[in-house]
Design an enzyme around this catalytic site. Structure first.
Site, PDB file in Angstrom:
ATOM      1  N   LYS A 181      -0.881  -4.235  15.306  1.00 56.66           N
ATOM      2  CA  LYS A 181      -0.662  -5.241  13.993  1.00 56.66           C
ATOM      3  C   LYS A 181      -0.730  -3.518  13.442  1.00 56.66           C
ATOM      4  CE  LYS A 181      -1.571  -5.732  10.310  1.00 56.66           C
ATOM      5  NZ  LYS A 181      -0.802  -5.408   9.879  1.00 56.66           N
ATOM      6  N   GLU A 256     -11.870   4.368  11.514  1.00 58.07           N
ATOM      7  CA  GLU A 256     -11.083   5.338  11.863  1.00 58.07           C
ATOM      8  C   GLU A 256     -11.233   5.568  10.356  1.00 58.07           C
ATOM      9  OE1 GLU A 256     -11.597   7.852  13.571  1.00 58.07           O
ATOM     10  OE2 GLU A 256     -10.865   7.213  15.961  1.00 58.07           O
ATOM     11  N   CYS A 289      -5.767  11.045   6.232  1.00 54.32           N
ATOM     12  CA  CYS A 289      -7.362  10.742   5.578  1.00 54.32           C
ATOM     13  C   CYS A 289      -7.704  12.692   5.814  1.00 54.32           C
ATOM     14  CB  CYS A 289      -7.541  10.080   7.412  1.00 54.32           C
ATOM     15  SG  CYS A 289      -7.029  11.087   8.419  1.00 54.32           S
ATOM     16  N   GLU A 384     -12.123   8.419  -2.568  1.00 54.65           N
ATOM     17  CA  GLU A 384     -10.593   8.696  -1.867  1.00 54.65           C
ATOM     18  C   GLU A 384      -9.443   8.178  -2.983  1.00 54.65           C
ATOM     19  OE1 GLU A 384      -9.443   6.680   1.609  1.00 54.65           O
ATOM     20  OE2 GLU A 384      -8.899   8.640   2.528  1.00 54.65           O
TER      21      GLU A 384
HETATM   22  P1  NAD Z   1      -5.608  -0.390   4.711  1.00 51.28           P
HETATM   23  O1  NAD Z   1      -7.696  -0.729   4.893  1.00 51.28           O
HETATM   24  O2  NAD Z   1      -5.399  -1.362   3.406  1.00 51.28           O
HETATM   25  O3  NAD Z   1      -4.576  -0.583   5.890  1.00 51.28           O
HETATM   26  C1  NAD Z   1      -5.020  -0.635   7.447  1.00 51.28           C
HETATM   27  C2  NAD Z   1      -4.401  -1.730   8.348  1.00 51.28           C
HETATM   28  O4  NAD Z   1      -5.023  -2.710   8.032  1.00 51.28           O
HETATM   29  C3  NAD Z   1      -3.364  -2.415   8.140  1.00 51.28           C
HETATM   30  O5  NAD Z   1      -2.758  -2.730   8.636  1.00 51.28           O
HETATM   31  C4  NAD Z   1      -3.286  -3.719   7.362  1.00 51.28           C
HETATM   32  O6  NAD Z   1      -2.578  -4.997   7.575  1.00 51.28           O
HETATM   33  C5  NAD Z   1      -4.724  -3.796   8.183  1.00 51.28           C
HETATM   34  N1  NAD Z   1      -5.824  -5.249   7.252  1.00 51.28           N
HETATM   35  C6  NAD Z   1      -5.638  -5.714   6.183  1.00 51.28           C
HETATM   36  N2  NAD Z   1      -6.533  -6.374   5.750  1.00 51.28           N
HETATM   37  C7  NAD Z   1      -7.360  -6.925   6.479  1.00 51.28           C
HETATM   38  C8  NAD Z   1      -7.771  -7.691   7.327  1.00 51.28           C
HETATM   39  N3  NAD Z   1      -8.284  -8.298   6.216  1.00 51.28           N
HETATM   40  N4  NAD Z   1      -8.399  -8.181   8.666  1.00 51.28           N
HETATM   41  C9  NAD Z   1      -7.842  -7.084   9.774  1.00 51.28           C
HETATM   42  N5  NAD Z   1      -6.688  -5.824   8.917  1.00 51.28           N
HETATM   43  C10 NAD Z   1      -6.353  -5.741   7.797  1.00 51.28           C
HETATM   44  O7  NAD Z   1      -5.527   1.289   4.872  1.00 51.28           O
HETATM   45  P2  NAD Z   1      -4.178   1.443   4.153  1.00 51.28           P
HETATM   46  O8  NAD Z   1      -3.942   1.374   2.834  1.00 51.28           O
HETATM   47  O9  NAD Z   1      -3.429   0.807   4.794  1.00 51.28           O
HETATM   48  O10 NAD Z   1      -4.303   2.875   4.878  1.00 51.28           O
HETATM   49  C11 NAD Z   1      -5.100   4.223   4.136  1.00 51.28           C
HETATM   50  C12 NAD Z   1      -6.498   4.493   4.290  1.00 51.28           C
HETATM   51  O11 NAD Z   1      -6.671   5.040   6.052  1.00 51.28           O
HETATM   52  C13 NAD Z   1      -7.313   5.875   3.833  1.00 51.28           C
HETATM   53  O12 NAD Z   1      -8.965   5.150   3.109  1.00 51.28           O
HETATM   54  C14 NAD Z   1      -7.244   6.292   4.488  1.00 51.28           C
HETATM   55  O13 NAD Z   1      -7.992   7.715   4.888  1.00 51.28           O
HETATM   56  C15 NAD Z   1      -7.335   5.495   6.330  1.00 51.28           C
HETATM   57  N6  NAD Z   1      -6.674   6.525   7.662  1.00 51.28           N
HETATM   58  C16 NAD Z   1      -7.876   7.095   8.107  1.00 51.28           C
HETATM   59  C17 NAD Z   1      -7.522   7.975   9.180  1.00 51.28           C
HETATM   60  C18 NAD Z   1      -8.758   8.506   9.801  1.00 51.28           C
HETATM   61  O14 NAD Z   1      -8.089   8.892  11.099  1.00 51.28           O
HETATM   62  N7  NAD Z   1      -9.582   8.622  10.433  1.00 51.28           N
HETATM   63  C19 NAD Z   1      -6.129   7.976   9.384  1.00 51.28           C
HETATM   64  C20 NAD Z   1      -5.213   7.426   8.664  1.00 51.28           C
HETATM   65  C21 NAD Z   1      -5.381   7.083   7.755  1.00 51.28           C
END
Ligand code: NAD
Length: 487
Positions: A181, A256, A289, A384
């Protein structure tokens, strides 16, 4: 009536889900918008629990066949996927840039080659997975990495295809089937990956893609009793929700998450190198990230470091990410822009000083920003931002540097700039982080364990660690020939 195919950057992209080897549309859609100019790119199928459940069912049905496929054949198909990525590299790069606004030159030269590498690397690693048999009182212990079952992979928008394939490739290599997804702000390259995988001969149902909002279909995927692994990259609040949802079936999770990583600059560092490393943190408009968003600089060199840093940062060109000369593109979405600006304005109101930037630009462009005079316990230092916003604090001596570096709830990465190898050893040993770089940044090898400590994540992926997560490890103990336990 929704168009099944849209054209983005000259490339035809299917807007529907990919379930069981077929394209499936939902009744509803969501609009995918380009961060470059705010123009709509198309209407994408807005998944409902029905399509999400169908994708898990398809993954479940395909699992026995794929799990029984000999590793050499699985590896061959994964290499064919890599070849397919290579063939469409320019298209993938152009679509990704239109969709998430990251630099086209990075996508062409770094990111998409890495996507292909993800498949080749895990195909190769699959064939060398080995743990030598050992004996216990004459009995042979044999360790095997058994496929676990259908995996749900949920990914963010900041590096969509790179982060998705970093999960998809090992999950498939391990003999699992996948429901991917992608994030709703950058759904397009996942759809292209489905085409590429099918073209490479991946059997129907082995890789499924469901589009839509996490809030609407997430629970169906993560609480599903047939799902055997969940790997999630995204924010801490979403991770908490997913962990609670997965708890119903105790489904193993890899998380992650976010970071608030420090860059420690000691007085003995090469200050030009340190300034270069600091400016690199504006890459991808700070939506990384691993970004070292907290510059911690030894007080005696703070003024000189700031001079060299601002000189370099002022040379960064912000603009259209398709332009070769652009260094910093737009942020992903107007909501992200508002979030970033909210952090900055609250920090300024609390007494921070903007050395660079500090207010939003035109459209979805946020200028590289550096804030000083920030308190360690303030929001801007602890939370963050996920945008091109850095803070600068000073320290005196190693103890204070390490204290400031470790004093957040995160632990994803840390970077140390020092000219003294012994200091590097002392300091890195005390840092809480999944990855630590010394006098470098973002050097990443697929062989290395990757993940975060504290609230930056749970578990490690990469190299053999990926197989440890995506497999059910089994130890088979066989009695020596002629051995009888009874009679
Ligand atoms: P997010 O948590 O808003 O969304 C990530 C994914 O989760 C999306 O596909 C979203 O649709 C899905 N999602 C949202 N609600 C959900 C639910 N209730 N159940 C299942 N899936 C759900 O994050 P974002 O804004 O897309 O990404 C940014 C974040 O990701 C930042 O915090 C960043 O640091 C982190 N990130 C971490 C890494 C790593 O490797 N540690 C890498 C890239 C980004």
């Amino acid at each position: 009536m929704t168009e099944d195919l849209i054209t983005v950057a000259g490339v035809a992209v299917d807007t529907r889900h990919f379930i069981g080897g077929r394209r499936v549309a939902s009744a509803g859609t969501f609009t995918d918008v380009s961060p470059i100019d705010g123009a709509p790119l198309g209407e994408i199928s807005r998944g409902t629990p029905t399509e999400a459940a169908a994708a898990v069912t398809a993954a479940g049905a395909a699992f026995p066949g794929w799990a029984a496929t000999p590793p050499a054949e699985r590896a061959r198909i994964l290499r064919a996927v890599a070849d397919g990525v290579d063939k469409r590299l320019e298209e993938l790069a152009a679509v990704e840039t239109a969709d998430n606004g990251a630099l086209l030159r990075s996508h062409r030269r770094g990111v998409m080659p890495r996507v292909a590498h993800n498949f080749r690397f895990f195909a190769d690693r699959l064939l060398t997975l080995d743990h030598e048999d050992f004996t216990t009182r004459g009995h042979t212990n044999h360790v095997s990495w058994d496929p676990a079952g259908p995996c749900v992979l949920i990914t963010p928008w900041n590096a969509p295809l790179m982060l998705a394939t970093w999960k998809v490739a090992p999950a498939l290599a391990a003999g699992n089937t996948v429901v991917l997804k992608p994030a709703e702000w950058s759904p397009l390259t996942a759809s292209l990956l489905a085409d590429i995988a099918a073209g490479a001969g991946l059997p129907p149902g082995v890789l499924n893609v469901v589009q839509g909002y996490g809030a609407e279909i997430g629970d169906t995927l993560t609480a599903h009793p047939d799902v055997r692994r969940i790997s999630f990259t995204g924010s801490v609040p979403t991770a908490r929700h997913i962990a609670a949802s997965a708890a119903a079936n105790l489904t193993p999770l890899s998380l992650e998450l976010g970071g608030k990583s420090p860059l420690l600059v000691f007085a003995d560092a090469d200050l030009d190198l340190a300034a270069d490393l600091a400016v690199e943190q504006y890459d991808n408009a700070g939506q990384v990230c691993l970004a070292a968003t907290r510059l911690l600089v030894e007080a005696s060199v703070a003024e000189e470091f700031t001079r060299r840093f601002t000189e370099r940062a002022a040379r960064l060109r912000q603009g259209d990410p398709r332009d070769e000369s652009t260094d910093v593109g737009p942020v992903i979405h107007h909501r992200q822009l508002e979030k970033i600006d909210g952090f900055v304005q609250r920090a300024l109101a609390a007494g921070a000083r903007a050395v660079l930037g500090g207010r939003r630009g035109e459209g979805q462009y946020y200028p590289p920003t550096l804030l000083t005079d920030v308190r360690q316990d303030s929001e801007i230092v602890q939370e963050e931002v996920f945008g091109p916003v850095l803070t600068l604090q000073t320290f005196t001596g190693e103890d204070e540097a390490v204290h400031l570096a470790n004093d957040t709830r995160f632990g994803l990465a840390a970077t140390v700039a020092t000219g003294d190898p012994e200091r590097a050893e002392r300091v890195t040993a005390r840092l809480v982080a999944g990855t630590v770089w010394v006098n470098c940044f973002f050097v990443r090898d697929l062989d290395a364990p990757f993940g975060g400590s504290r609230q930056s994540g749970v578990g490690r992926e990469g190299g053999t660690w990926s197989f440890d997560f995506y497999c059910d490890l089994k130890n088979t103990v066989t009695a020596p020939k002629g051995w009888q336990t009874h009679g």
